[in-house]
Design a protein around this motif. Sequence first.
Motif, PDB file in Angstrom:
ATOM      1  N   ALA A 143       0.801  -1.220   0.000  1.00 53.09           N
ATOM      2  CA  ALA A 143       0.000   0.000   0.000  1.00 53.09           C
ATOM      3  C   ALA A 143       0.832   1.267   0.000  1.00 53.09           C
ATOM      4  N   ARG A 144       2.050   1.192   0.529  1.00 52.33           N
ATOM      5  CA  ARG A 144       2.845   2.407   0.674  1.00 52.33           C
ATOM      6  C   ARG A 144       4.321   2.060   0.708  1.00 52.33           C
TER       7      ARG A 144
ATOM      8  N   ALA B 132       4.934  -0.136  -2.383  1.00 49.06           N
ATOM      9  CA  ALA B 132       4.342   0.630  -3.483  1.00 49.06           C
ATOM     10  C   ALA B 132       5.388   0.963  -4.539  1.00 49.06           C
TER      11      ALA B 132
ATOM     12  N   ARG C  82       5.324  -0.108  -8.591  1.00 51.43           N
ATOM     13  CA  ARG C  82       5.471   0.818  -9.728  1.00 51.43           C
ATOM     14  C   ARG C  82       6.611   0.385 -10.641  1.00 51.43           C
TER      15      ARG C  82
ATOM     16  N   LEU D 179      -1.408  -6.662  -5.608  1.00 51.66           N
ATOM     17  CA  LEU D 179      -1.025  -5.877  -4.437  1.00 51.66           C
ATOM     18  C   LEU D 179      -1.833  -6.343  -3.233  1.00 51.66           C
TER      19      LEU D 179
ATOM     20  N   ALA E  45      -5.835   2.704  -0.434  1.00 50.12           N
ATOM     21  CA  ALA E  45      -4.510   3.023  -0.971  1.00 50.12           C
ATOM     22  C   ALA E  45      -4.091   1.991  -2.016  1.00 50.12           C
ATOM     23  N   LEU E  46      -4.385   0.721  -1.771  1.00 49.47           N
ATOM     24  CA  LEU E  46      -4.043  -0.321  -2.742  1.00 49.47           C
ATOM     25  C   LEU E  46      -4.788  -0.115  -4.057  1.00 49.47           C
TER      26      LEU E  46
ATOM     27  N   GLU F  95      -6.039   2.716  -5.245  1.00 45.63           N
ATOM     28  CA  GLU F  95      -5.515   3.900  -5.921  1.00 45.63           C
ATOM     29  C   GLU F  95      -4.193   3.587  -6.618  1.00 45.63           C
ATOM     30  N   LEU F  96      -3.340   2.826  -5.950  1.00 49.27           N
ATOM     31  CA  LEU F  96      -2.065   2.450  -6.566  1.00 49.27           C
ATOM     32  C   LEU F  96      -2.303   1.584  -7.791  1.00 49.27           C
TER      33      LEU F  96
ATOM     34  N   SER G 118      -3.310   3.475 -10.783  1.00 47.57           N
ATOM     35  CA  SER G 118      -2.288   4.370 -11.333  1.00 47.57           C
ATOM     36  C   SER G 118      -1.233   3.643 -12.158  1.00 47.57           C
ATOM     37  N   LEU G 119      -1.229   2.328 -12.104  1.00 44.29           N
ATOM     38  CA  LEU G 119      -0.177   1.564 -12.785  1.00 44.29           C
ATOM     39  C   LEU G 119      -0.483   1.446 -14.276  1.00 44.29           C
TER      40      LEU G 119
END
Length: 298
Positions: free
Chosen positions: A17-18, A22, A26, A37, A44-45, A47-48, A51-52
């Motif tokens: 998550a961070r 994270a 990426r 993930l 948060a997971l 959203e990540l 974004s990939l």
Amino acid sequence: MHESPLRDRTVVITGAARGLGAAQARELARRGARPALIGHEGEALRELAASLPGPALALEADVTDADALQRAAAAVRARLGPPSVVVANAGIAEGGPFAEADMASWRRVIDVNVVGSALTARTFLPDLVETAGYYLQIASLASMGAAPLMSAYCASKAGVEAFAHSLRAEVAQHGVAVGVAYLNWADTDMIRDADRHAVLRELRAHMPAPARRVYPPEFVARRLATAVERRRTAVYVPAWLRLVQGTRAALPPLVLRVSRRELPRLEAAEPFRPTGLLGAGGRADGTASHPDEGPSGR
């Protein structure tokens, strides 16, 4: 960039998550992998994952919960295909004198870091055998040299190193490779939170200059991604940590000598107190494992 052997491969990352998890997601996605993930922080997971650049999957699961991991594994296989890489990155830490430790919190560090890694490996081992895959265990400089006031974390990182060595010998016959990542300080929530506590900040300040440096997560992630591509048995970030392997026997007496000199001075300036679980990831773990206590339950 060269064509990565990770392209179109499913890669599982725990604690994603961070921070370092994270950053690895990426970097691995940039090299064409399909990241799955896994962690506590669902928003948060997600959203990540969104974004990939390619397919990715966000899954909420506690790595100490075998049933939750099995459900996550089933979802990964159904959505992304069987993983050929698993990165056991999930980890938490706390600091403070062992004599004053909250043993429930102390045990939680061991459970997440050691038992969670073992359950992650056990859950995805059939996939790694099927794909002749690679398991990367995130360890630490603490695996090689234990420090005072970090007993749970140091014990856990020594434990996952030994676990990975044992697993490597056991699964090599099935074509599965196992690596250990020895990491120094990375700029994560955990380390920034540790630096708020004077005694932990001072302990790091008394390390040799190269060992005090904090590295960006992106730098560490690039090194780890290359190690995954090459199925490395060991990866050291920074590279000079490899030299520590040859001097491990000298570390305990050195740490003892420095501790005898410095700890009385530090304790006189500010009494040692337990830190609780460090960083946003530690707080998320505390909330998830004790939901009735709320964010400040520990």
